[in-house]
Design an enzyme around this catalytic site. Structure first.
Site, PDB file in Angstrom:
ATOM      1  N   SER A 145       0.937  -1.300   0.079  1.00 21.95           N
ATOM      2  CA  SER A 145       0.089   0.071  -0.028  1.00 21.95           C
ATOM      3  C   SER A 145       0.832   1.331  -0.015  1.00 21.95           C
ATOM      4  CB  SER A 145      -1.069  -0.050   1.113  1.00 21.95           C
ATOM      5  OG  SER A 145      -2.039   1.046   1.295  1.00 21.95           O
ATOM      6  N   ASP A 191      -8.084  -5.227  -6.247  1.00 24.78           N
ATOM      7  CA  ASP A 191      -7.764  -4.175  -5.344  1.00 24.78           C
ATOM      8  C   ASP A 191      -8.345  -2.853  -6.122  1.00 24.78           C
ATOM      9  OD1 ASP A 191      -6.983  -2.565  -3.300  1.00 24.78           O
ATOM     10  OD2 ASP A 191      -4.895  -2.153  -3.655  1.00 24.78           O
ATOM     11  N   HIS A 204      -6.192  -6.262  -1.852  1.00 32.09           N
ATOM     12  CA  HIS A 204      -5.199  -5.362  -1.504  1.00 32.09           C
ATOM     13  C   HIS A 204      -3.958  -6.253  -0.525  1.00 32.09           C
ATOM     14  CE1 HIS A 204      -3.609  -1.179  -0.660  1.00 32.09           C
ATOM     15  NE2 HIS A 204      -3.590  -1.720   0.685  1.00 32.09           N
TER      16      HIS A 204
END
Length: 505
Positions: free
Chosen positions: A219, A425, A482
């Site tokens: 991330s 994601d 994610h």
């Protein structure tokens, strides 16, 4: 997890739905003394007789910390203890990186295969402001927390054939803390602390010297890792000048990274309005408005964030793009970390995954905190993400720095880069990452761009798509969001094994 501007996105969504030298140091721990002297001119070689490495993990206590220092880093100490928890089959250690009044918490697990020879992986989660306990207990760590009272063995942990660190950074995240309210609000600030810690650790436990070192994150780790790795690389010159062994930085591994925000921002339209991984989740009318807003969004970002950096103009561009492209997505109720499903609970409470609250409850247990050595000054309930840290990084415009330049610079120096992305994601999606890697300006760019995406397989089954040239690899994982190791543990471990071995996908 989170993403650089999630705090502001949440605020926008709510508004829309409601209309961080002493000359001599000496430390005595467990009956042993480890001393260091800061020589005039920090880059001068020090007298090796002034430094005694600890060397063996067996010397560490389970009940109290041993403090490690090094004369080249006079303002840094590392407190470490043995902590029998989580895996049960390998050595587990926890502690703090002490930077004067700032203290970063870390976990370290030895490899299940051959800890004396296997590579070393550094892992951090993103946010900014989210604890690496999420990566440890939810994704790739030796155990997964299944209830507040229990953790279970993870057969797909990345320490299957690597030694691995998990670090709560920057200050204020997880069990990290400051004595007097000190903070860190930019990635370059945080990078210096990480690089010093790595050097001190390798100097004290010299069996790791020369071992391949891989820096990985997820991330906002797409922002952290390239900068952290660059700091480690540049610090090596100082280590060599001082007569020390440089860190064998071998690769960076970025999972679902938000690295280049302008490119990522416009890809939000593609992910919700086109069948890039699942069928479109957005209403047609909303997609039409987004389509019309994209040229203005791109123009504003280019003029104020890319061609030159104008803080006010760049923030205004970000707000415009978010309101037109991101806020409508949150209104759908879909999980921004996996658009194949709806968000479970309020995103500010569960991050769409109720297990995050279970992890917090597990880490609130007094016996767990005692085992891993959480500082007694930390009495508040554990929080997976610190929104104040997130806000501070956002206010410093940290996310808008062109971090992709660091990746390109590392590639030019022979450092391999794996950019892997769970295909489902939205917040740091594969479309934006694909565009980012194709746009990287480095000597291998033309060759990389000429390569088509091709399938890669695990046990004969298609696992996703990949593109490679020289040290750069882009890779997707089908059916993952994610948190790739959470959704596809088997495939993610196979990916890491091949990467560490230098095998092709």
């Amino acid at each position: 997890m989170l993403a650089a501007s999630l705090l502001s996105l949440l605020a926008l969504t709510t508004a829309t739905t409601a209309a961080q030298r002493p000359l001599v140091q000496q430390f005595v721990d467990n009956g042993q003394t480890y001393s260091g002297i800061d020589l005039p001119g920090s880059d001068q070689a020090y007298d090796a007789g002034l430094f005694t490495p600890l060397e063996e993990f067996s010397l560490l206590s389970t009940s109290e910390f041993t403090t490690l220092s090094h004369p080249l880093f006079p303002n840094y100490n590392v407190r470490i203890k043995k902590s029998d928890f989580c895996d049960g089959t390998v050595g587990a250690y926890t502690g703090y990186i002490d930077i004067q009044a700032r203290h970063l918490f870390f976990y370290f697990f030895e490899s299940r295969s051959n800890p004396d020879k296997d590579d070393v992986i550094f892992w951090t989660n993103g946010g900014p402001g989210c604890s690496s306990s999420l990566g440890l207990f939810m994704e790739l760590g030796p155990c997964r927390v299944s209830s507040p009272d229990n953790s279970t063995f993870n057969p797909y942990s990345w320490n299957e054939n690597a030694n691995i660190f998990f670090i709560d950074q920057p200050i204020g995240v997880g069990f990290s803390y400051a004595d007097y309210g000190e903070t860190v609000s930019t990635t370059p600030e945080a990078a210096k602390d990480i690089a010093a810690f790595v050097a001190i650790f390798f100097e004290h436990f010299s069996k790791f010297k020369g071992r391949a070192f891989h820096m990985a994150g997820e991330s906002y780790g797409g922002r952290y890792i390239p900068v952290f790795a660059s700091e480690v690389y540049d610090q090596n010159a100082r280590l060599v000048e001082a007569g020390l062994t440089p860190i064998n930085l071998t690769s960076v591994m970025i999972g679902n990274g938000c690295t280049e925000w302008p490119t990522m921002t416009t890809s939000y339209y593609d992910m919700q309005c086109k069948p890039m991984s699942v069928a479109p989740v957005q209403e047609i009318s909303s997609c039409i408005r987004m389509k019309q807003a994209i040229p203005r969004c791109e123009k504003m970002l280019k003029e104020s964030c890319v061609d030159k950096f104008d803080s006010i103009g760049c923030e205004a561009a970000g707000l415009f793009c978010q309101s037109e492209i991101s806020v409508p997505f949150y209104a759908t109720g879909y999980n921004p970390y996996d658009i194949s499903k709806l968000c479970e609970g309020a995103i500010s409470d569960t991050l769409c995954y109720p297990v995050t609250k279970v992890i917090s409850q597990y880490l609130d247990r007094p016996d767990v905190r005692s085992t891993i050595g959480v500082d007694p000054s930390i009495t508040s309930n554990f929080s997976s993400c610190n929104y104040e840290v997130n806000a501070a990084f956002h206010a410093a415009d940290d996310s808008m720095f062109p971090t992709q330049y660091y990746i390109a610079a590392l590639l030019e120096r022979g450092i391999r880069a794996l950019i892997y992305v769970g295909a489902n994601d939205w917040i740091c999606n594969w479309v934006g990452n694909d565009r980012m890697t194709l746009g990287l300006e480095w000597t291998g760019q033309e060759t990389f761009v000429s390569q088509p995406l091709k399938e890669w397989k695990v046990d004969g089954e298609i696992a996703g798509l990949t593109r490679n040239a020289g040290p750069l690899t882009f890779l997707t994982l089908d059916g993952a969001g994610h948190m790739v190791p959470f959704d596809k543990p088997k495939q993610s471990l196979e990916m890491v094994k091949r990467w560490l071995a230098g095998d092709k996908f």
